[in-house]
Design a protein around this motif. Sequence first.
Motif, mmCIF file in Angstrom:
data_model
loop_
_atom_site.group_PDB
_atom_site.id
_atom_site.type_symbol
_atom_site.label_atom_id
_atom_site.label_comp_id
_atom_site.label_asym_id
_atom_site.label_seq_id
_atom_site.Cartn_x
_atom_site.Cartn_y
_atom_site.Cartn_z
ATOM 1 N N SER A 1 0.826 -1.340 -0.102
ATOM 2 C CA SER A 1 0.129 -0.041 0.148
ATOM 3 C C SER A 1 0.751 1.262 -0.015
ATOM 4 N N VAL A 2 2.087 1.242 0.699
ATOM 5 C CA VAL A 2 2.986 2.008 0.582
ATOM 6 C C VAL A 2 3.458 2.500 -0.938
ATOM 7 N N GLY A 3 3.632 1.482 -1.583
ATOM 8 C CA GLY A 3 4.215 1.638 -2.873
ATOM 9 C C GLY A 3 3.133 2.247 -3.731
ATOM 10 N N VAL A 4 1.846 1.696 -3.687
ATOM 11 C CA VAL A 4 0.786 2.232 -4.491
ATOM 12 C C VAL A 4 0.476 3.607 -4.166
ATOM 13 N N THR A 5 0.185 4.039 -2.700
ATOM 14 C CA THR A 5 0.022 5.391 -2.506
ATOM 15 C C THR A 5 1.114 6.359 -2.974
ATOM 16 N N SER A 6 2.462 5.909 -2.980
ATOM 17 C CA SER A 6 3.512 6.751 -3.465
ATOM 18 C C SER A 6 3.440 6.933 -5.023
ATOM 19 N N GLY B 1 10.894 9.538 -0.523
ATOM 20 C CA GLY B 1 10.034 10.074 0.799
ATOM 21 C C GLY B 1 9.358 8.895 1.638
ATOM 22 N N PHE B 2 8.486 8.547 0.764
ATOM 23 C CA PHE B 2 7.429 7.493 1.338
ATOM 24 C C PHE B 2 8.294 6.349 2.041
ATOM 25 N N ALA B 3 9.486 5.865 1.158
ATOM 26 C CA ALA B 3 10.324 4.813 1.929
ATOM 27 C C ALA B 3 10.897 5.008 3.051
ATOM 28 N N ALA B 4 11.456 6.443 2.967
ATOM 29 C CA ALA B 4 12.288 6.977 4.223
ATOM 30 C C ALA B 4 11.107 6.931 5.444
ATOM 31 N N TYR B 5 9.806 7.609 5.017
ATOM 32 C CA TYR B 5 8.918 7.646 6.185
ATOM 33 C C TYR B 5 8.524 6.448 6.882
ATOM 34 N N TYR B 6 8.188 5.152 5.952
ATOM 35 C CA TYR B 6 7.850 4.303 6.514
ATOM 36 C C TYR B 6 9.110 3.105 6.790
ATOM 37 N N ASP B 7 10.232 3.698 6.376
ATOM 38 C CA ASP B 7 11.540 2.936 6.748
ATOM 39 C C ASP B 7 11.679 1.440 6.132
ATOM 40 N N ILE B 8 11.436 1.826 4.727
ATOM 41 C CA ILE B 8 11.405 0.436 3.907
ATOM 42 C C ILE B 8 12.755 0.476 3.012
ATOM 43 N N SER C 1 14.737 -1.536 1.683
ATOM 44 C CA SER C 1 15.102 -2.100 0.164
ATOM 45 C C SER C 1 14.724 -0.761 -0.930
ATOM 46 N N VAL C 2 13.790 -0.208 -0.691
ATOM 47 C CA VAL C 2 13.471 0.993 -1.450
ATOM 48 C C VAL C 2 14.455 2.151 -1.425
ATOM 49 N N LYS C 3 14.534 2.383 -0.284
ATOM 50 C CA LYS C 3 15.497 3.593 -0.134
ATOM 51 C C LYS C 3 16.842 3.270 -0.690
ATOM 52 N N GLU C 4 17.403 1.924 -0.582
ATOM 53 C CA GLU C 4 18.750 1.692 -1.246
ATOM 54 C C GLU C 4 18.629 1.925 -2.648
ATOM 55 N N PHE C 5 17.326 1.658 -3.188
ATOM 56 C CA PHE C 5 17.334 1.525 -4.761
ATOM 57 C C PHE C 5 17.085 2.976 -5.304
ATOM 58 N N THR C 6 16.183 3.661 -4.472
ATOM 59 C CA THR C 6 15.762 5.013 -5.171
ATOM 60 C C THR C 6 16.974 6.083 -4.950
ATOM 61 N N PHE C 7 17.539 6.116 -3.725
ATOM 62 C CA PHE C 7 18.710 7.004 -3.368
ATOM 63 C C PHE C 7 19.917 7.098 -4.407
ATOM 64 N N PRO C 8 20.439 5.919 -4.742
ATOM 65 C CA PRO C 8 21.345 6.076 -6.225
ATOM 66 C C PRO C 8 20.686 6.624 -7.266
ATOM 67 N N LEU C 9 19.344 6.288 -7.491
ATOM 68 C CA LEU C 9 18.828 6.606 -8.793
ATOM 69 C C LEU C 9 18.678 8.100 -8.614
ATOM 70 N N LEU C 10 18.278 8.708 -7.535
ATOM 71 C CA LEU C 10 18.109 10.415 -7.484
ATOM 72 C C LEU C 10 19.404 10.854 -7.729
ATOM 73 N N VAL C 11 20.322 10.430 -7.492
ATOM 74 C CA VAL C 11 21.853 10.952 -7.652
ATOM 75 C C VAL C 11 22.047 10.781 -9.117
ATOM 76 N N GLY C 12 21.714 9.485 -9.584
ATOM 77 C CA GLY C 12 22.201 9.131 -10.896
ATOM 78 C C GLY C 12 21.341 10.145 -12.104
ATOM 79 N N ILE C 13 20.220 10.105 -11.503
ATOM 80 C CA ILE C 13 19.543 11.034 -12.546
ATOM 81 C C ILE C 13 20.054 12.684 -12.542
#
Lengths: 443, 315
Positions: free
Chosen positions: A269-274, B263-270, B272-284
């Motif tokens: 749900s976090v993924g979908v919301t984001s 932002g969502f991944a950081a807020y919910y502390d996920i 694996s997604v943080k680790e995927f999106t942060f390098p992407l942010l920098v790369g883009i």
Amino acid sequence: MRGKDAVKFFTVVAVIAILTFLAFNPKGTEIPNIGTIPSAYDIRQAADLKGGIDAVLAPKDKDGKTYAAKTEELKQAKSVIEHRLDAKGVMDRVVAVDQVKKRITVQIPLKKGTTIEDPGSTIDDLGKMALLTFREIDETKSATGPVVPVSGDPILEGKNVKSAKYQQNPQTGGHDVALVLDSEGTKKFAEATARLINKRIGIYMDEMLLSAPNVRVAITNGECVIEGQDSLEDAVRLAQDIQSGAMPFKLVAESTSSISPILGSNALSVGVTSGIVAFLLVCLFMLLFYRLPGILACVALLGHTVIQILFISWFNITMSLPGIAGLILSIGMGVDANVIIFERVKEELRNGKTLRSAIDLGFKRAFSAVLDSNITTLISAVVLLYFGTGPIKSFAYTLIVGVILNFLTAVTASRIMLKSVAGMNIAKHRWLYGVKGVKEQND
Amino acid sequence: MIDLYGKRFIFFGLSILIFIAGIIGYFVHGGFNLDIQFEGGAIVSLQMEDNKFDTEKAASEVSKAINKKVSAQKSEMTNPTTKEKIHMLVLNVAEKSQNLSSQEVSKTLDAIKKNFKVKKDTQPEIRNVSAFIGQELLGNAMKAAAIVCILIILYLWFRFRTMSGPSAGVFGVVGLLHDAAVMIAVYTIFNIPVNESFIAAILTILGYSMCDTIIIYDRIRENTKLMRKVPIAELVNKSIIQTLGRSINTVLTVLISIATVYGFAAYYDIASVKEFTFPLLVGIASGCYSSIFIASPLWVMWKQYKAKQPTVSNA
């Protein structure tokens, strides 16, 4: 808006609306005589989101006894399993070799409709792990029943078959299967075929007879053709059975257990919301910067996104959380071509062009940049698809679809909508295009 | 008009600083932070009393005890005879030798027993696994990247032949490599685990980062026809400034979407997604930066160098 323009405009909007409905219809949409169009709700979730099955597979020989597999053979079995999963669209998985205990660990996401208690068809995705053998047929007993009995030790085993492919006979047009054997298999097969001319060799999956071709000549070069299958489908299936049975040994599931989603239950749900928030923010950005064309770009982007979701669902690609992140990334990239075009339109307006000619010129002059940037992305996606396995392949699929859609929606959908709307009197204010203070020149 | 070309060495310097930071990060953290997928390791399963335990906590406790990278999952099995459910804690421990010493196993057990209810008299079941992402996949990814670079050079050569194609292609790819290097630096500086998403992130950037360079090249191509008398440095500078709005806005839309996910991944502390999106942010961001400040100026420098060569007579 003139009549013709209105028709075009509303056709595009209607198509996007229908696609959106298809993508988010909870039960999928049934179309008589064609089948059901799966929606976003039918997407197979990856193990990180939904959990899956963890199976430990042990190698066994043809009598079911433990087989002391060599490291090389375990690796071969691993790659056979990986290729099967690739073919089924199960991109998110773990296939690992335990070299100490000689086991293969497989973790795959649950299929829709199966549960942890009854993983049945999920395990089926691994395919037959039976032992493939080529055996001599005992012609004296063959009259007794439908299953042709066997005599002697296997001539060849699955591990001796390097490849099995369908081919059409260039002379007769018949359906054949071409086999290529490894060096050990070549030697054994040469000896056996010399001995068994005009007799039959049975190809067995465990005790099940797949095919029993007649030997015409001794085959010494390790390449042979099984001729004369009844139909194209039969020949292709036989080739696939032999190819996928090219497992060096039989694999038996020693234990299966379920694994919980690594990410916890709220990850989806976090993924979908984001995703929804990202979509809205991108739309807001487009609206603020490009105003009227921006809104139309968002409609086109909606089309882009729902087609991509339908594609993932249709082709049964498993969706992991990084996969969702990738999809959201393509929302951002999806307006790329629109930005390039609208900036160009703005520029032409600032240069004093009339609205209609600025739009025409904008699309025309931005076209080369849009084309080139999409083709370079397409180049990398196609190369990835060719070389990658598992997660890389699924990523490449999504990327290819994304690029093609980006091109289609920006160059066609946005353009049709923008040109139709620009015909309206109310849409003629230059403010609506983010430009002010420039007088129009005559063309 | 701002003279970006004149300030080029400032931008080159900034990139070099990032690379140096990446190299320092590599040595400070003792190499890449390889996950079990790349390195292989051991999967330890323990039977638990119930399924009410926190996997994150289990992973961090064990990680502290044996000083290795650990991730944890819950698992369930049905006892074939009693039909009872067996709850298990599964720990994935990354270890190059794929084997845990008996000391490490007992330390792991202690750490779990101290914090959670482990079923009495159970022995941990240990599976050793080789790297899931073998050399094969990594090798294939490298091969794919190399072929992508060659094909892009060939395509740009063909499409931008009016602005002397081969060099345009080569410097476009130099920009790509720059972005890949910046991302790898991000992984070493922040000690981000290297796993499948590493490959996916790098490949995304390889696919995407060319777009900005092409926007600029496209304008150079157009301007070459319009302004024949203008010196090359000024022409490129003009083209960059003219397309700045496009370059920045295309990157902004992508950044908006990825930053939302981050932002969502950081807020919910996920993680694996943080680790995927942060390098992407920098790369883009780097993809935009490199096309404006690295690839284009380098191409101009090359053209000027070629023009000075007496043997070349295209002046």
